[in-house]
Design an enzyme around this catalytic site. Structure first.
Site, mmCIF file in Angstrom:
data_model
loop_
_atom_site.group_PDB
_atom_site.id
_atom_site.type_symbol
_atom_site.label_atom_id
_atom_site.label_comp_id
_atom_site.label_asym_id
_atom_site.label_seq_id
_atom_site.Cartn_x
_atom_site.Cartn_y
_atom_site.Cartn_z
ATOM 1 N N LYS A 83 -4.799 2.806 -14.624
ATOM 2 C CA LYS A 83 -4.751 1.356 -14.825
ATOM 3 C C LYS A 83 -3.986 0.730 -13.658
ATOM 4 C CE LYS A 83 -4.252 -1.327 -19.073
ATOM 5 N NZ LYS A 83 -3.548 -1.386 -20.351
HETATM 6 O O1 G3P Z 1 -2.797 -3.015 -23.124
HETATM 7 C C1 G3P Z 1 -2.932 -4.334 -22.724
HETATM 8 C C2 G3P Z 1 -3.000 -5.393 -23.787
HETATM 9 O O2 G3P Z 1 -3.874 -5.090 -24.805
HETATM 10 C C3 G3P Z 1 -1.722 -6.069 -24.143
HETATM 11 O O3 G3P Z 1 -1.820 -6.884 -25.280
HETATM 12 O O4 G3P Z 1 -0.766 -8.120 -27.147
HETATM 13 O O5 G3P Z 1 0.658 -7.419 -25.181
HETATM 14 O O6 G3P Z 1 -1.023 -9.252 -24.952
HETATM 15 P P1 G3P Z 1 -0.678 -7.982 -25.652
#
Ligand code: G3P
Length: 221
Positions: A83
């Site tokens: 990533k």
């Molecule tokens: O892994 C990346 C992503 O899904 C993060 O989500 O909830 O921290 O915006 P969030």
């Protein structure tokens, strides 16, 4: 549409993987930090639980460092997808990693033109963060619609659209209607997805009727 569990909590991964519906796992530095464990060990353990793409994020900010880190991460297991953040250095690293046959997930995408750049750099997947756009009053799902429509219009683009930062089951419903390739699902969202009050009521009624019928009917000797 594939579902990638978005967590670095190996107990949760084990629990939800047992449902047989998880195609991969995504992690990020915040999720790994929350696990309180050594990065490489967590990734290795996740790879032993789920047989599918497992995203592990680099933390270097320059292309050279990202490539070194990416090669090290990819060496942990063949299922690791590196990533990389959507910044100029990340694009350079994506190009270099993909030239070495290492799969990449370009993350922190917030606009259709960023997604196009990720695709042109050879990203295997691009991760638009819809929840974080919703949080500031924008329509995250419009971004998915733009990217899916664009990628469909250019068949040479093979980058998969990975809907990230999902917050509720309706995000997943909309992602699948738009034809996104993958949706991330945090564990609590999978619970929301599987649950319906009519399922619970229906099951309780079926079992109640079954119990009554068995008490009324003569049982075989
Ligand atoms: O892994 C990346 C992503 O899904 C993060 O989500 O909830 O921290 O915006 P969030």
């Amino acid at each position: 549409m594939q579902l990638f569990l978005d967590t670095a909590d190996v107990d949760a991964i084990r629990r939800y993987a047992s449902w047989g519906v998880i195609d991969g796992v995504t992690t990020n530095p915040s999720l790994i930090a929350r696990s309180g464990r050594v990065f490489e060990e967590v990734i290795e353990e996740i790879c032993s639980i789920v047989d599918g793409p497992i995203s592990a994020e680099v933390t270097a900010l320059e292309a050279e460092g990202m490539v070194d880190e990416g090669e090290r991460l990819a060496g942990i297991h063949p299922n690791v997808v590196v990533k990389v953040p959507l910044i100029p250095e990340g694009l350079k690293a994506t190009k270099a990693l993909s030239a070495r046959g290492i799969r990449t997930n370009v993350t922190l995408c917030f606009s259709p033109t960023q997604a196009l750049l990720a695709a042109k750099a050879g990203a295997t997947m691009v991760s638009p963060f819809i929840g974080r756009l919703d949080d500031r009053g924008e329509r995250g799902m419009a971004l998915i619609e733009d990217i899916v429509t664009t990628f469909r219009a250019y068949p040479r683009i093979t980058t998969q659209v990975l809907v990230a930062s999902t917050r509720h089951a309706d995000h997943v419903r909309q992602a699948m209607l738009l034809g996104a390739d993958i949706s991330t699902v945090p564990p609590k969202l999978l619970d929301q997805m599987v649950t319906h009050d009519l399922t619970d009521k229906g099951l309780a009624a079926f079992l109640e009727d079954w119990k009554k019928a068995r008490t009324a009917a003569p049982q075989p000797a």
